[in-house]
Design a protein around this motif. Structure first.
Motif, PDB file in Angstrom:
ATOM      1  N   SER A   1      -3.952   8.667   0.934  1.00 32.51           N
ATOM      2  CA  SER A   1      -4.554   7.487   0.318  1.00 32.51           C
ATOM      3  C   SER A   1      -6.028   7.728   0.005  1.00 32.51           C
ATOM      4  O   SER A   1      -6.646   8.674   0.492  1.00 32.51           O
ATOM      5  CB  SER A   1      -4.411   6.288   1.258  1.00 32.51           C
ATOM      6  OG  SER A   1      -5.218   6.468   2.416  1.00 32.51           O
TER       7      SER A   1
ATOM      8  N   LYS B   1      -5.112   2.916  -4.525  1.00 33.71           N
ATOM      9  CA  LYS B   1      -4.551   3.775  -3.464  1.00 33.71           C
ATOM     10  C   LYS B   1      -5.134   3.448  -2.093  1.00 33.71           C
ATOM     11  O   LYS B   1      -5.488   4.330  -1.312  1.00 33.71           O
ATOM     12  CB  LYS B   1      -4.768   5.252  -3.801  1.00 33.71           C
ATOM     13  CG  LYS B   1      -4.177   5.658  -5.136  1.00 33.71           C
ATOM     14  CD  LYS B   1      -4.471   7.105  -5.471  1.00 33.71           C
ATOM     15  CE  LYS B   1      -3.907   7.468  -6.845  1.00 33.71           C
ATOM     16  NZ  LYS B   1      -4.221   8.856  -7.235  1.00 33.71           N
TER      17      LYS B   1
ATOM     18  N   VAL C   1       0.417   7.635  -4.597  1.00 30.55           N
ATOM     19  CA  VAL C   1      -0.188   8.784  -3.925  1.00 30.55           C
ATOM     20  C   VAL C   1       0.856   9.881  -3.790  1.00 30.55           C
ATOM     21  O   VAL C   1       2.061   9.624  -3.878  1.00 30.55           O
ATOM     22  CB  VAL C   1      -0.732   8.395  -2.528  1.00 30.55           C
ATOM     23  CG1 VAL C   1      -1.791   7.324  -2.659  1.00 30.55           C
ATOM     24  CG2 VAL C   1       0.403   7.942  -1.604  1.00 30.55           C
TER      25      VAL C   1
END
Length: 948
Positions: free
Chosen positions: A132, A205, A336
């Motif tokens: 992330s 993200k 991701v």
């Protein structure tokens, strides 16, 4: 070979045997060097919120209350109106650490990694958090740090409460979850005045992880059907509602937040987890928000369980997943890269996106798993470059290229269903190949260790024949060192060109010196073989058959504890078989009665019982009553206590028993009333534990008086660790041991051997049969009974913290585990002391005892060596083949082992480790037993002497 050299060699050999199991069966499946794979299309969500309600059962969340209202109204409304739902099938062991690793990293952590650390990150692995842009997490200090310390860079942030907050005796464990919700709100409120943090929170993200431990803590302390557990679920439901409302308001209802709520594991009705019962392996999964499908109406669904009807959810499509599948789902939602070590398969049914996005995501999933396969295959090929060809498995290099090309063509032609189907096939083949290459060396190494096992056992048998019988005469050994050198050189050269690790040299070269030692003793075999017909064939074959049958029964008892009941009932008839009852009717009657009483305990459940404190109190009072009769008996005997100090020790031990009984009752009443663990009770408990090993050393060394003193000291500690019927077990076991000693003495008198010096080898094969044919099987059998009578390693796994409440209530896995192991060891030590007493009384050779136990334990260990699997639960370690295997999670859960076994017959490491450790443990227990039974502290006497 001298005794010191033999002992040193034995320890080294058994250490290798013990260590080999980790290299052969429990090496880490993680590989490194893969290329990250990411879906090229834009993701549906900018951020993901992961709620993990630790210890939440699926049925506890989904079932309705008695008045047909949902236990969690907000989450129920979500799955009915806004999101998708299903069951997440966890893999055993169903513990917090491996559960979270499967959820967040997508792979099932191997046993060796779990053993290396609980709160740390002992192995490097990738995770959704690591991939992330930013991750913020709140919750337990046992879980969060391992993902932060395993992340690259500085983008995973943790906010943990103190370890002392995890108190099983606290008034309300819901405060753990309230702490998380409050700190999340405070964090977002503070971000409005912190521009840097505000900007980071609005990045893409982003992951927010809320670890909610209150449900698990309340489940352990009060059981899953308690009002505390259910009230905690309601609090979590309200907290989730507040967090979602707050986040939607913070982000302006941009529709870019995805939510997932699940659990790391469930919980049994008696408040434990770790095994494979459906209550532990079936956890809830609810997903909603950006990129997640809305509820899908169906007319009928087919599942093996009947939960849908009970939950009144038969018209909403249930989409089950494996726990590791959640990691690729989260990665896909926020765009991701999939975790590099993930073995999960993306559950497309949860995605609300275009077919093109689904096909691309599945293609990415296939590439990610294939990367692991390729790296693993390359490593194996590199290590085995000398081999012309590795045994073929599906998915050659050309097949990989064809799969990928064909899937890409399907996507370009917009044949998305075909592409998805092809990618799923590729994933399954890659996972099968991963398992194959991971276990590539297992057969070779296993055969080497098995050959060493057989050789060592053969050598020990030859030593017994050579040193403890008159079957052979002294012989001259011919040292033919070339027999040892040539195989060693050849094997070393082979391993060298294989670039094998150094441990492989140890495992593969070990059989050479062992079998060389066997060959040197060939005359030991030749002489008895030449005179074989001079032995009574019937008796010899009968004795051999009894030995084989006895060892197999001992092995069988590791799987089915009820076997011990059968054995105890058989031993109850021993006086009748030996006609000892004619001379000692009273003693044999007590022996039979105690054998029958002890036979009841293996039939009782190890786990799954409710605490029964009145039984513990009854055990304490019974011990006090017996102590009074024993004191009176000792006073009437010829060997009376010699001083007031002796009586003081005895009375102090009786007082400790009374105090322990009070502390157990008082502690559980206090916790029941939610008043916590009284400090006075805690001090008394630790003081009793500390003094229990020293008090017997202050008592007289007379046989029965010292043994009874040992019982009282250990019984005081055992009472503090008991929650039910098991408190009576050491009392009955010790009574049987004392009667055993008495019967041994009477039997020696019957055979005319009472004053005979140490038996070293008989010219009389029949005269020795009483001593060795019965004493050693009895001793080994009682050792196994002590271990499996009421609790074993499974008790540690089941983790009912009620057993340690007198000592501490704050969660501390190592201290709690140590106390539970002590509870297992106490009966073992009682038997060891009795065995030492029998050994001294009968004046048998301790070396012969050790060698025979060594042979028995090695034969048993060889059984377990071939039964070990590298998957399964801690519960199956300590008891038997799981009684839950018929109702565990679906067969697809075991995709990593598709060709090993058609059903999950779990037999994991601990049986092997237990038996393998038996030799070392017997030496330690024997030394401790000698100390407790023969030594005496005279400090008070010396002080008095000097003062006069």
């Amino acid at each position: 070979m001298g005794i010191p050299v033999f002992i040193l060699a034995g320890l080294l050999v058994h250490f290798v045997f013990l260590a080999s199991i980790f290299d052969i069966y429990f090496s880490s499946p993680l590989v490194h060097g893969m290329t990250p794979q990411q879906t090229p299309l834009p993701p549906p969500a900018k951020r993901l919120v992961l709620f993990v309600a630790d210890g939440l059962r699926a049925d506890s969340l989904f079932e309705l209350n008695s008045n047909n209202t949902p236990q969690a109204p907000y989450l129920r409304a979500i799955l009915e109106n806004n999101g998708s739902w299903g069951i997440s099938h966890t893999r055993v062991p169903t513990e917090s650490r491996p559960g979270h690793v499967a959820l967040i990293a997508g792979f099932y952590e191997d046993v060796s990694a779990v053993a290396k650390g609980w709160k740390e990150n002992p192995v490097e692995f990738d995770s959704v958090f690591n991939e992330s842009k930013y991750t913020w997490s709140w919750g337990s200090p046992d879980i969060l740090p391992m993902f932060a310390k395993g992340a690259t860079g500085d983008h995973v942030y943790t906010f943990c409460y103190t370890a002392e907050s995890e108190d099983f005796g606290a008034q309300d464990a819901t405060k753990l979850d309230t702490w998380v919700f409050d700190h999340v709100k405070s964090f977002f409120n503070s971000s409005r005045s912190n521009q840097t943090l505000f900007s980071a929170l609005n990045e893409e993200k982003v992951v927010l992880f809320l670890h909610l431990l209150g449900i698990d803590t309340n489940g352990h302390a009060h059981r899953p059907y308690s009002k505390e557990y259910k009230e905690n679920i309601r609090k979590v439901d309200e907290g989730v509602k507040e967090i979602v409302s707050m986040l939607e308001s913070f982000y302006g209802n941009d529709g870019k937040t995805a939510y997932i709520l699940t659990s790391d594991h469930g919980m049994t009705d008696w408040g434990s987890h770790g095994a494979g019962h459906p209550s532990e392996t079936l956890t809830p999964l609810i997903a909603w928000g950006a990129g997640v499908n809305y509820p899908q109406k169906v007319t009928s669904q087919l599942f093996e369980d009947n939960f849908l009807k009970e939950w009144k959810l038969e018209n909403l499509k249930r989409m089950d997943v494996n726990q590791a599948d959640i990691a690729p789902l989260m990665a896909s939602l926020i765009g991701v890269p999939f975790p590099l070590n993930s073995v999960g398969t993306l559950p497309l049914e949860y995605l609300n996106n275009s077919n093109h996005f689904k096909a691309e995501s599945m293609f990415t999933n296939a590439l990610q798993v294939l990367e692991q396969f390729k790296v693993t295959k390359h490593m194996v090929k590199k290590k085995n470059m000398s081999l012309k060809k590795i045994i073929a498995v599906p998915l050659s290099d050309s097949e990989q290229i064809n799969f990928l090309k064909k899937a890409r063509v399907y996507i370009q032609q917009q044949k998305y269903n075909e592409a998805v189907s092809l990618c799923k096939t590729l994933i399954n083949l890659a996972l099968e190949g991963l398992s194959y290459y991971h276990t590539y060396d297992r057969l070779f190494l296993g055969l080497s260790i098995a050959l060493s096992f057989v050789g060592w056992t053969t050598y020990v048998i030859l030593v017994i024949i050579k040193t403890h019988t008159n079957l052979i005469k002294a012989t001259r050994n011919n040292n033919k060192h070339l027999l040892c050198c040539c195989p060693s050189i050849c094997l070393s050269f082979f391993l060298l060109i294989q670039t094998s690790p150094w441990t492989y040299y140890v495992y593969c070269l070990l059989p050479v010196p062992i079998w060389y030692a066997v060959v040197r003793e060939l005359r030991v075999i030749q002489d008895p073989a030449a005179n074989l017909w001079s032995f009574p064939i019937g008796q010899s074959l009968g004795f051999l058959l009894i030995c084989i049958l006895g060892i197999e029964l001992l092995v069988f008892s590791f799987f089915y504890r009820s076997t011990l009941t059968v054995g105890l009932l058989v031993f109850a008839g021993w006086p009748v078989i030996t006609q000892l009852w004619i001379q000692a009717k009273r003693t044999t009657l007590i022996w039979t009665l105690l054998c029958v009483l002890l036979a009841v305990f293996p039939l009782m459940p190890v786990v799954g019982r409710e605490p029964n404190i009145p039984l513990v109190v009854a055990a304490g009072l019974t011990t006090l009553l017996i102590s009074c009769f024993s004191l009176a008996s000792f006073s009437r005997s010829k060997n009376k206590y010699q001083s007031k100090e002796d009586l003081k020790v005895y009375f102090y031990q009786m007082f400790s028993i009374a105090l322990s009984t009070y502390v157990v009752s008082s502690t559980h009443n206090s916790l029941k009333n939610k008043q916590g663990l009284p400090v006075f009770n805690q001090i008394i408990s630790w003081t009793t534990l500390a003094s229990s090993s020293a008090l017997p050393l202050l008592s007289p060394t007379l046989l029965f008086q010292r043994l009874f003193s040992i019982l009282l000291s250990l019984m005081a500690t055992y009472l503090l660790l008991s929650t039910g019927y098991e408190a009576l077990f050491p009392l009955v076991l010790s009574g049987l041991m004392l009667v055993w000693i008495q019967m041994e003495q009477e039997a020696l008198q019957h055979y005319g051997l009472s004053l005979k010096p140490k038996v070293t080898a008989p010219d009389s094969y029949i005269s020795l049969n009483y001593q060795k044919h019965l004493l050693f099987p009895l001793g080994v059998f009682f050792i196994v009974t002590a271990f499996f009578g009421t609790g074993n390693i499974a008790s540690v796994n089941s983790f009912d913290p009620a057993s340690v409440y007198c000592f501490l209530t704050v969660f501390s896995p190592f201290i709690m585990g140590g106390l539970l192991l002590l509870k297992v060891v106490i009966p073992f030590l009682l038997v060891s002391c009795a065995f030492e007493a029998v050994q001294v009384t009968t004046q048998l050779s301790s070396k012969s005892l050790f060698l025979i136990v060594l042979v028995i334990s090695d034969i048993m260990a060889l059984h377990f060596f071939f039964l070990v699997k590298d998957y399964g639960s801690w519960l199956d370690i300590g008891t038997r083949y799981s009684i839950f295997c018929l109702c565990c999670s679906p067969e697809k859960l075991w995709m990593l082992h598709p060709w090993r076994c058609s059903r999950p017959d779990w037999m994991i490491i601990s049986h092997y480790v237990l038996v393998m450790s038996l030799t070392i443990f017997m030496m330690l227990m024997n030394g401790l037993a000698q100390l407790l039974t023969t030594k005496r502290l005279e400090l008070s006497r010396r002080t008095k002497h000097h003062s006069t």
